[in-house]
Design an enzyme around this catalytic site. Structure first.
Site, PDB file in Angstrom:
ATOM      1  N   SER A 150      12.276  35.472 -16.443  1.00 10.59           N
ATOM      2  CA  SER A 150      13.715  35.476 -16.716  1.00 10.59           C
ATOM      3  C   SER A 150      14.501  35.168 -15.435  1.00 10.59           C
ATOM      4  O   SER A 150      14.340  34.084 -14.880  1.00 10.59           O
ATOM      5  CB  SER A 150      14.101  36.817 -17.365  1.00 10.59           C
ATOM      6  OG  SER A 150      15.353  36.701 -17.958  1.00 10.59           O
ATOM      7  N   ASP A 225      12.748  34.964 -28.775  1.00 10.29           N
ATOM      8  CA  ASP A 225      13.432  35.597 -27.655  1.00 10.29           C
ATOM      9  C   ASP A 225      14.936  35.604 -27.948  1.00 10.29           C
ATOM     10  O   ASP A 225      15.533  34.536 -28.129  1.00 10.29           O
ATOM     11  CB  ASP A 225      13.109  34.756 -26.401  1.00 10.29           C
ATOM     12  CG  ASP A 225      13.679  35.322 -25.124  1.00 10.29           C
ATOM     13  OD1 ASP A 225      14.749  35.931 -25.153  1.00 10.29           O
ATOM     14  OD2 ASP A 225      13.035  35.102 -24.079  1.00 10.29           O
ATOM     15  N   HIS A 258      11.338  38.512 -25.463  1.00  7.23           N
ATOM     16  CA  HIS A 258      11.616  38.428 -24.026  1.00  7.23           C
ATOM     17  C   HIS A 258      10.922  39.535 -23.230  1.00  7.23           C
ATOM     18  O   HIS A 258      11.078  39.617 -22.010  1.00  7.23           O
ATOM     19  CB  HIS A 258      13.142  38.550 -23.818  1.00  7.23           C
ATOM     20  CG  HIS A 258      13.636  38.034 -22.500  1.00  7.23           C
ATOM     21  ND1 HIS A 258      13.584  36.708 -22.136  1.00  7.23           N
ATOM     22  CD2 HIS A 258      14.207  38.671 -21.432  1.00  7.23           C
ATOM     23  CE1 HIS A 258      14.086  36.553 -20.924  1.00  7.23           C
ATOM     24  NE2 HIS A 258      14.474  37.729 -20.471  1.00  7.23           N
TER      25      HIS A 258
HETATM   26  N1  LIG Z   1      19.329  45.866 -20.386  1.00  5.02           N
HETATM   27  C1  LIG Z   1      19.711  44.568 -20.803  1.00  5.02           C
HETATM   28  C2  LIG Z   1      18.574  43.581 -20.750  1.00  5.02           C
HETATM   29  C3  LIG Z   1      17.782  43.684 -19.508  1.00  5.02           C
HETATM   30  C4  LIG Z   1      16.457  42.950 -19.660  1.00  5.02           C
HETATM   31  O1  LIG Z   1      16.079  42.533 -20.733  1.00  5.02           O
HETATM   32  N2  LIG Z   1      15.774  42.799 -18.554  1.00  5.02           N
HETATM   33  C5  LIG Z   1      14.539  42.068 -18.584  1.00  5.02           C
HETATM   34  C6  LIG Z   1      14.719  40.843 -17.774  1.00  5.02           C
HETATM   35  S1  LIG Z   1      16.048  39.882 -18.426  1.00  5.02           S
HETATM   36  C7  LIG Z   1      16.303  38.610 -17.332  1.00  5.02           C
HETATM   37  O2  LIG Z   1      16.211  38.608 -16.181  1.00  5.02           O
HETATM   38  C8  LIG Z   1      13.427  42.948 -18.070  1.00  5.02           C
HETATM   39  O3  LIG Z   1      12.462  42.474 -17.538  1.00  5.02           O
HETATM   40  N3  LIG Z   1      13.591  44.255 -18.248  1.00  5.02           N
HETATM   41  C9  LIG Z   1      12.666  45.244 -17.734  1.00  5.02           C
HETATM   42  C10 LIG Z   1      11.517  45.616 -18.632  1.00  5.02           C
HETATM   43  O4  LIG Z   1      10.642  46.363 -18.130  1.00  5.02           O
HETATM   44  O5  LIG Z   1      11.443  45.176 -19.764  1.00  5.02           O
HETATM   45  C11 LIG Z   1      20.207  44.608 -22.229  1.00  5.02           C
HETATM   46  O6  LIG Z   1      20.226  45.708 -22.729  1.00  5.02           O
HETATM   47  O7  LIG Z   1      20.518  43.540 -22.774  1.00  5.02           O
END
Ligand SMILES: N[C@@H](CCC(=O)N[C@@H](CSC=O)C(=O)NCC(=O)O)C(=O)O
Length: 278
Positions: A150, A225, A258
């Site tokens: 991401s 996603d 995602h």
């Molecule tokens: N909290 C946010 C979304 C945050 C999210 O999805 N973070 C992803 C990376 S997104 C792009 O850079 C991530 O890797 N989160 C950490 C995990 O351990 O999954 C929302 O609520 O939309």
């Protein structure tokens, strides 16, 4: 150079370690994680895959959720995972505490705008300071690859494309592939780099790949996603690569979202890809 050991945990015959150090690029204390495969305990030097995580992550998300260590141990690869931004009381954050800017959202650029420019220099940290430290302290070779997810996929692709010869290969999961044209990218690049969009374009994988290149590149993207249409835009990257004859393999993976469940499903293939391209 002073490194504080934060944790030391045996894993698949190797060691997962966390360290804290004072970063001169970021002017703050930073934590990062390393997985050293079992080959290191036998006296061998090993190549390194640098992993860049996404929004809200620290060095821990990838190491705890991706399940990369088993294959890294088999292939004899060290994994290095930095944090995703400078942090600490003295480091400015999004005034409203938004998850997509400030702490946990450094976007792997060197900010030029106040108040961000004093600390938000993740481009220099990932490209120079961290590898220099890793290559001084650990028994690693000069073989490097880079990967990420991401926001970290954006970081991996742009840092690799801007530095031909520095990495043997680059891979990404669900990268923000055209940040000049999506809300996450526009919000961050405007604040870190100012209003001149020419500066943003120097950190956009779709712009950079249009200039050509030959570093092997693999991108996986889940077609379920939630962020695909509005934020990620892998087709823009693929179209630009086609025009410049860049050797990009983009795989749309049916039903995947995602999350780190997606990353865990394909990380083995990414590590094998890097291993075939040293
Ligand atoms: N909290 C946010 C979304 C945050 C999210 O999805 N973070 C992803 C990376 S997104 C792009 O850079 C991530 O890797 N989160 C950490 C995990 O351990 O999954 C929302 O609520 O939309």
């Amino acid at each position: 150079m002073s490194l504080e050991v934060v944790s030391n945990t045996k894993c698949f015959g190797g060691w997962h370690k966390q360290y804290r150090h004072d970063s001169s690029a970021l002017s703050c204390s930073m934590r990062f994680a390393v997985f050293l495969p079992p080959q290191v305990s036998k006296g061998e030097s090993v190549p390194v895959v640098y992993w860049l995580s996404g929004l809200t992550c620290t060095d821990e998300n990838f190491m705890q959720k991706a399940g990369a260590q088993r294959v890294a141990a088999e292939l004899g690869i060290a994994l290095v995972a930095p944090d995703t931004s400078p942090r600490g009381d003295g480091v400015p954050d999004d005034p409203e505490g938004a998850y997509d800017f400030g702490h946990g959202a450094g976007f792997y650029v060197n900010a030029t705008e106040a108040p961000w420019s004093q600390h938000y220099r993740m481009y220099d940290y990932v490209l120079q300071e961290l590898p220099q430290l890793v290559e001084t302290v650990f028994p690693v070779t000069q073989q490097r690859a880079i990967s990420g997810h991401s926001m970290g996929g954006h970081g991996a692709l742009t840092i690799a494309l801007k530095n031909p010869g520095r990495y043997s290969s680059v891979t990404a999961f669900s990268p923000i592939a055209n940040p000049v044209d999506c809300p996450w990218g526009q919000k961050a690049l405007r604040q870190y780099l100012g209003s001149d969009q020419q500066a943003w374009r120097e950190h956009d994988a779709s712009v950079l790949i249009a200039r050509g290149g030959s570093m092997p590149m693999l991108v996986d993207q889940g077609d379920s996603d939630n962020f695909l249409q509005e934020q990620l835009k892998p087709q823009t990257l693929a179209n630009a690569a086609e025009k410049s004859n860049y050797p990009l393999t983009l795989r749309m993976q049916q039903g995947y979202d995602h999350s780190y469940y997606f990353i865990a499903s394909f990380i083995e293939e990414h590590l094998r890809f890097h291993s075939e391209n040293w």
